[in-house]
Motif scaffolding. Structure first.
Motif, mmCIF file in Angstrom:
data_model
loop_
_atom_site.group_PDB
_atom_site.id
_atom_site.type_symbol
_atom_site.label_atom_id
_atom_site.label_comp_id
_atom_site.label_asym_id
_atom_site.label_seq_id
_atom_site.Cartn_x
_atom_site.Cartn_y
_atom_site.Cartn_z
ATOM 1 N N TYR A 1 0.654 19.966 -8.253
ATOM 2 C CA TYR A 1 1.510 19.580 -7.132
ATOM 3 C C TYR A 1 2.825 18.992 -7.640
ATOM 4 N N SER A 2 3.869 19.210 -6.865
ATOM 5 C CA SER A 2 5.143 18.528 -7.067
ATOM 6 C C SER A 2 5.485 17.808 -5.771
ATOM 7 N N THR A 3 5.786 16.515 -5.852
ATOM 8 C CA THR A 3 6.040 15.710 -4.654
ATOM 9 C C THR A 3 7.377 15.003 -4.775
ATOM 10 N N VAL A 4 8.183 15.132 -3.725
ATOM 11 C CA VAL A 4 9.439 14.384 -3.646
ATOM 12 C C VAL A 4 9.373 13.453 -2.444
ATOM 13 N N ALA A 5 10.054 12.325 -2.543
ATOM 14 C CA ALA A 5 9.989 11.294 -1.503
ATOM 15 C C ALA A 5 11.374 11.005 -0.946
ATOM 16 N N GLN A 6 11.416 10.680 0.332
ATOM 17 C CA GLN A 6 12.647 10.269 0.997
ATOM 18 C C GLN A 6 12.351 9.066 1.875
ATOM 19 N N ASN A 7 13.062 7.965 1.651
ATOM 20 C CA ASN A 7 12.907 6.778 2.483
ATOM 21 C C ASN A 7 13.666 6.955 3.793
ATOM 22 N N MET A 8 13.027 6.573 4.897
ATOM 23 C CA MET A 8 13.643 6.692 6.215
ATOM 24 C C MET A 8 13.540 5.363 6.952
ATOM 25 N N THR A 9 14.584 5.018 7.675
ATOM 26 C CA THR A 9 14.555 3.847 8.537
ATOM 27 C C THR A 9 14.804 4.309 9.972
ATOM 28 N N GLY A 10 14.449 3.453 10.928
ATOM 29 C CA GLY A 10 14.685 3.762 12.323
ATOM 30 C C GLY A 10 13.452 4.250 13.061
ATOM 31 N N LEU A 11 12.403 4.635 12.336
ATOM 32 C CA LEU A 11 11.157 5.035 12.979
ATOM 33 C C LEU A 11 10.288 3.818 13.277
ATOM 34 N N LEU A 12 10.190 2.923 12.320
ATOM 35 C CA LEU A 12 9.416 1.686 12.452
ATOM 36 C C LEU A 12 10.368 0.501 12.522
ATOM 37 N N ALA A 13 10.110 -0.389 13.449
ATOM 38 C CA ALA A 13 10.909 -1.612 13.506
ATOM 39 C C ALA A 13 10.445 -2.565 12.410
ATOM 40 N N PRO A 14 11.359 -3.151 11.642
ATOM 41 C CA PRO A 14 10.942 -4.135 10.649
ATOM 42 C C PRO A 14 10.389 -5.382 11.318
ATOM 43 N N GLY A 15 9.518 -6.081 10.598
ATOM 44 C CA GLY A 15 8.918 -7.285 11.141
ATOM 45 C C GLY A 15 7.439 -7.093 11.399
ATOM 46 N N GLY B 1 0.814 -1.213 0.000
ATOM 47 C CA GLY B 1 0.000 0.000 0.000
ATOM 48 C C GLY B 1 0.842 1.254 0.000
ATOM 49 N N ARG B 2 1.863 1.265 0.846
ATOM 50 C CA ARG B 2 2.781 2.421 0.896
ATOM 51 C C ARG B 2 3.430 2.672 -0.452
ATOM 52 N N ASP B 3 3.954 1.612 -1.066
ATOM 53 C CA ASP B 3 4.672 1.783 -2.322
ATOM 54 C C ASP B 3 3.754 2.244 -3.457
ATOM 55 N N LEU B 4 2.520 1.747 -3.477
ATOM 56 C CA LEU B 4 1.575 2.182 -4.506
ATOM 57 C C LEU B 4 1.241 3.663 -4.341
ATOM 58 N N LEU B 5 1.015 4.096 -3.103
ATOM 59 C CA LEU B 5 0.706 5.509 -2.874
ATOM 60 C C LEU B 5 1.886 6.393 -3.277
ATOM 61 N N VAL B 6 3.080 6.019 -2.867
ATOM 62 C CA VAL B 6 4.256 6.833 -3.173
ATOM 63 C C VAL B 6 4.483 6.906 -4.681
ATOM 64 N N ALA B 7 4.316 5.782 -5.373
ATOM 65 C CA ALA B 7 4.504 5.779 -6.823
ATOM 66 C C ALA B 7 3.521 6.721 -7.518
ATOM 67 N N ALA B 8 2.292 6.775 -6.993
ATOM 68 C CA ALA B 8 1.286 7.666 -7.583
ATOM 69 C C ALA B 8 1.564 9.127 -7.268
#
Length: 224
Positions: A187-201, A168-175
């Motif tokens: 609109y102009s939208t730029v994206a930045q991936n971040m780690t460390g906020l959510l624990a994987p798993g 779901g996240r990836d589909l929204l970001v791609a759109a």
């Protein structure tokens, strides 16, 4: 044409006033630094990941209730079927001093039709997201935290599909990324991936066994 320009100018001016009391120069506050969580409360002891953040550095008009709906319509989402919401709202604690607050709005994939397309999503499933605003006195970024997921159809109880949080996240970001528009607003939208906020798993997530990769995407949205 002039009338439309005046309406849009007024909309942006009003929106700026509504969010002008936010903390300037901050994209968002990490909720976990002040007693908050990066999972919402979905009931039953679980939560859904807040896996997309619309930056507080976005154009102020985007960060209002009307603005996020308008932006959502530019990237393929709209209000729920005929304006009706089924099921209990989820809540989130964004560490801003407001405690647990119910979602501001829930928006669904509209299959290309702003007015009734979400009725189809409610039947056959698809992408959707919940919006939570970080605006308390202890962390007033104005950022919008989104819980995005791809869900099954109504006959499967709208449960989340396998890997549905990442999907779901990836589909929204791609759109969203790049240039989009709706009703004359660009609109102009730029994206930045971040780690460390959510624990994987999958620890703590709704529907045990649905893991995430731990990535949260920060979107900065500018009205052109």
């Amino acid at each position: 044409m002039l009338g439309l320009q005046l309406i849009l100018a007024g909309f942006q001016a009003l929106s700026t006033l509504l969010v002008s009391n936010t903390d300037a120069g901050l994209a968002f506050y990490d909720p976990t630094k002040n007693g908050g969580f990066m999972l919402d409360n979905a009931g039953g002891g679980g939560g859904e990941p807040l896996n997309v953040i619309i930056s507080g550095l976005s154009s102020p008009a985007v960060l209002t209730d009307a603005g996020i709906l308008h932006y959502a319509q530019a990237i393929g989402f709209s209000f729920e079927c005929l304006g009706f919401h089924l099921g209990a709202p989820q809540s989130a604690n964004l560490g801003d001093g407001n405690g647990w607050v119910n979602q501001t709005i829930e928006l669904r994939y509209d299959f290309g039709d702003d007015d009734v397309g979400t009725c189809l999503e409610s039947l056959v499933g698809g992408n959707h997201f919940r919006v939570f605003r970080q605006n308390g006195t202890e962390a007033n970024s104005g950022a919008l935290f989104l819980a995005v997921s791809q869900e099954e159809d109504v006959w499967d109880g709208h449960t989340i599909i396998p890997d549905g949080y990442n999907v779901g996240r990836d589909l929204l970001v791609a759109a969203a990324v790049g240039h989009t528009s709706h009703d004359g607003v660009k609109y102009s939208t730029v994206a930045q991936n971040m780690t460390g906020l959510l624990a994987p798993g999958s620890t703590g997530l709704v529907n045990q066994g649905i893991a995430t990769d731990g990535v949260t995407v920060l979107l900065t949205v500018t009205i052109l």
